[in-house]
Design an enzyme around this catalytic site. Structure first.
Site, PDB file in Angstrom:
ATOM      1  CE  LYS A   1      -3.899   2.404   0.582  1.00 55.10           C
ATOM      2  NZ  LYS A   1      -4.846   2.315   1.702  1.00 55.10           N
TER       3      LYS A   1
ATOM      4  CD  GLU B   1      -8.255   6.445  -6.358  1.00 50.53           C
ATOM      5  OE1 GLU B   1      -8.272   5.353  -5.788  1.00 50.53           O
ATOM      6  OE2 GLU B   1      -9.196   7.272  -6.290  1.00 50.53           O
TER       7      GLU B   1
ATOM      8  CG  ASN C   1     -10.235   2.017  -5.891  1.00 52.73           C
ATOM      9  OD1 ASN C   1     -10.295   2.135  -4.670  1.00 52.73           O
ATOM     10  ND2 ASN C   1     -10.028   3.055  -6.697  1.00 52.73           N
TER      11      ASN C   1
END
Length: 468
Positions: free
Chosen positions: A329, A339, A347
Site C-alpha cells: 500500500k 489516485e 480499488n
C-alpha cells in the site's frame, strides 16, 4: 567517497552523524562560504540525537530546508508531526524506531509529507516514546469508539499521560453506518470543547471508520491539523489507515464526501488484533489478499500456506501479512498519491463491493466481506473479457471461500446495486473504471467497460450467487 564533509552531505543518500571534530570542520567550511550558521552552531549537537534531522538527496542543491542556513537546524518541535526533517532520508524512521524492538518500519514517501508506518507487538504501550521522537510535544485529542476504548483505552492513556498529561477523548458510534455527518459534527464539537487550534493534533484509535472520520475532521478543522492513525483492526492496519484518503458516507454512497489528508504516522500494534472477533479478522484478511492479488503472488502463497495461523491470530503470521500489505500500500501511494492512475489498482474488488455495502445500508457486510464479493465479481467479469486464466481464477476463488463463510447475496436487488454503483466515484462520464487481473500479482485499470454489459453480468452474478 572522496571530498569534503559538506560534499559528502550533498551527495549522499545515507544520513550521517557527524563526530565532534567533523562538526567543527563542517561549520568552518560553511562559515567560510558566507553561510550564516552562527545561530545554529550551538544546536548541532542535536544531530547526534536526530541523525536524519538533515535530509540529503543526491543531485539536489541544499536549501533552507536542508543545510542552507541556521533555521534549518532548529529542533523540529515547533509544529506537531512536522515531517520535513525526514524527507529524503530512507533510514530516518527506522532510526526513530531504534530501541523499540521488535517494531518494524515501512514508509510512505511523499517528499516533505512522508511518514512512517510502524508495525509490531506492544506499540500501544510505548506509543508516547515513538510520538515524542516524531516531534509531538503536546497531548492529542483522541477519537475512538466505546468498544475499542474499553479494550485499549487504558494502555493508550497510560502511555500518553506519561509524556503529555491527560488527553481529551471524543467517542463516535461503532460501525460503518456511523461514518456520517452527525458523527463528524460530534468530533468537531469535541475539538472545540478541548480548546483545539491549529497547533493541536488528532489521534485516531480504532478501525477504518474511526480513522477515516477522524482524519476528515483533522483535514477540515481550522483548515487542517495533523493526525496520527493507531489502527486496531486488520483491515485498517493494511488499508484505510495508510494513504490519506479520509471522508464520510452519504446514504447515496460510500466516501462521497472526503479529502486527501496524509497522517503524520501510522502505528500498528499487532497485539490489538488478538482482541478482534473472528469475523472482523477474516474481513481484514480479504484486504490483505487484495494486496497480494494486485501486486504480490508471493503474498498469496503465504496466505494459502498459513491461513489457519493468521485466522488464529498468530503474532508472527499477523506481523508478516500486516507488514507486507503495508509495504504494498505504501509503495502504491508513494507513486500516485492523488489516485491519478496507478493508485486505482487498490480499488480491486471495490467497484462492486462498495455498491453492495450501499445497497444494503452498510448493515449486512463488513467492508472486507463486500470486497471479497467484489473480487469474485471482478474475476468472473474479467474471465468474460478473456482475462486471467481459468486455473488462476479458480485458485483465487477457492482461497476467498477458505477464509470464511460470506454473508449471502440473497434478497439484494440487482437494480439497487446498479444504482449505487452509478453513484460511485469510479463511474465517470457514463463509463466504469474497473480494476481487473490479467494474472495473479498484477492488475490493470480498464476504462473501456461497457455499462450495459456490466449491468447484465452483475444481475446474473447476484442472482446466481444468492444461494452460496
Amino acid at each position: 567517497m572522496r571530498g569534503s564533509v559538506a560534499a559528502r552531505y550533498r551527495n549522499s543518500l545515507r544520513p550521517r552523524v557527524l563526530s565532534r571534530r567533523h562538526r567543527r570542520r563542517f561549520l568552518q567550511r560553511r562559515l567560510s562560504a558566507g553561510v550564516d550558521l552562527r545561530g545554529a552552531a550551538s544546536r548541532l549537537s542535536s544531530l547526534s540525537l536526530w541523525p536524519c534531522l538533515v535530509p540529503c538527496q543526491s543531485g539536489r542543491q541544499l536549501s533552507e530546508g536542508d543545510l542552507g542556513n541556521g533555521a534549518a537546524l532548529q529542533h523540529r518541535g515547533t509544529e506537531p508531526g512536522n515531517r520535513n526533517w525526514a524527507s529524503g532520508c530512507p533510514g530516518a524512521y527506522r532510526r526513530v524506531a531504534a530501541g523499540f524492538a521488535p517494531v518494524k518500519t515501512t514508509e510512505v514517501r511523499l517528499g516533505s509529507r512522508s511518514y512512517p508506518v510502524f508495525v509490531g507487538e506492544g506499540i500501544l504501550a510505548r506509543l508516547s516514546g515513538l510520538l515524542t521522537r516524531l516531534g509531538f510535544s503536546s497531548a492529542p485529542v483522541v477519537v475512538s469508539n466505546p468498544r475499542v476504548f474499553k479494550l485499549h483505552g487504558d494502555s493508550l492513556r497510560r502511555s500518553l499521560e506519561a509524556a503529555y498529561g491527560p488527553a481529551p477523548v471524543v467517542f463516535i458510534g461503532d460501525g460503518e453506518r456511523f461514518k456520517n455527518i452527525a458523527s463528524l459534527q460530534k468530533v468537531y464539537q469535541g475539538l472545540i470543547r478541548a480548546g483545539a487550534d491549529r497547533r493541536s493534533w488528532v489521534l485516531a484509535l480504532g478501525g477504518g471508520v474511526v480513522g477515516d472520520l477522524a482524519g476528515f475532521a483533522a483535514a477540515t478543522f481550522v483548515r487542517g491539523i495533523p493526525y496520527v492513525n493507531v489502527p486496531t483492526t486488520l483491515l485498517a492496519q493494511v488499508d484505510s489507515a495508510i494513504g490519506g484518503k479520509v471522508g464520510i458516507n452519504l446514504k447515496q454512497g460510500k466516501n462521497l464526501i472526503g479529502a486527501f489528508h496524509q497522517p503524520s504516522a501510522v502505528l500498528s500494534d499487532i497485539g490489538t488484533l488478538r482482541t478482534l472477533p473472528s469475523r472482523e479478522l477474516a474481513s481484514g484478511l480479504y484486504e490483505v489478499l487484495k494486496c497480494g492479488v494486485i501486486r504480490s503472488e508471493k503474498l498469496i502463497l503465504y496466505i494459502e500456506r498459513n491461513l489457519q495461523a493468521i485466522l488464529s491470530a498468530s503474532p508472527s503470521a499477523l506481523e508478516h501479512v500486516v507488514l507486507e500489505a503495508s509495504r504494498i500500500k505504501a509503495a502504491v501511494v508513494s507513486s500516485d498519491e492523488m489516485e491519478a492512475k496507478q493508485r486505482m489498482i487498490l480499488n480491486y474488488g471495490h467497484t462492486v463491493g462498495h455498491a453492495l455495502e450501499a445497497a444494503t445500508g452498510y448493515r449486512r457486510f463488513k467492508h472486507g466481506e463486500a470486497v471479497a464479493w467484489g473480487m469474485m465479481a471482478a474475476v468472473g467479469f474479467g474471465r468474460e473479457l478473456g482475462l486471467l486464466e481459468e486455473k488462476s481464477a479458480q485458485r483465487l476463488l477457492r482461497l476467498i471461500h477458505r477464509v470464511t463463510k460470506l454473508p449471502t447475496l440473497r434478497g439484494i436487488s440487482p437494480g439497487r446495486v446498479w444504482n449505487a454503483l452509478g453513484r460511485d466515484k469510479k463511474f465517470a462520464g457514463g463509463r466504469i473504471r474497473m480494476v481487473l487481473l490479467p494474472r495473479l500479482g498484477a492488475a490493470e485499470i480498464r476504462n473501456d467497460i461497457d455499462p450495459a454489459n456490466l449491468k447484465r453480468f452483475l444481475k446474473n452474478f447476484i442472482e446466481s450467487s444468492s444461494n452460496i
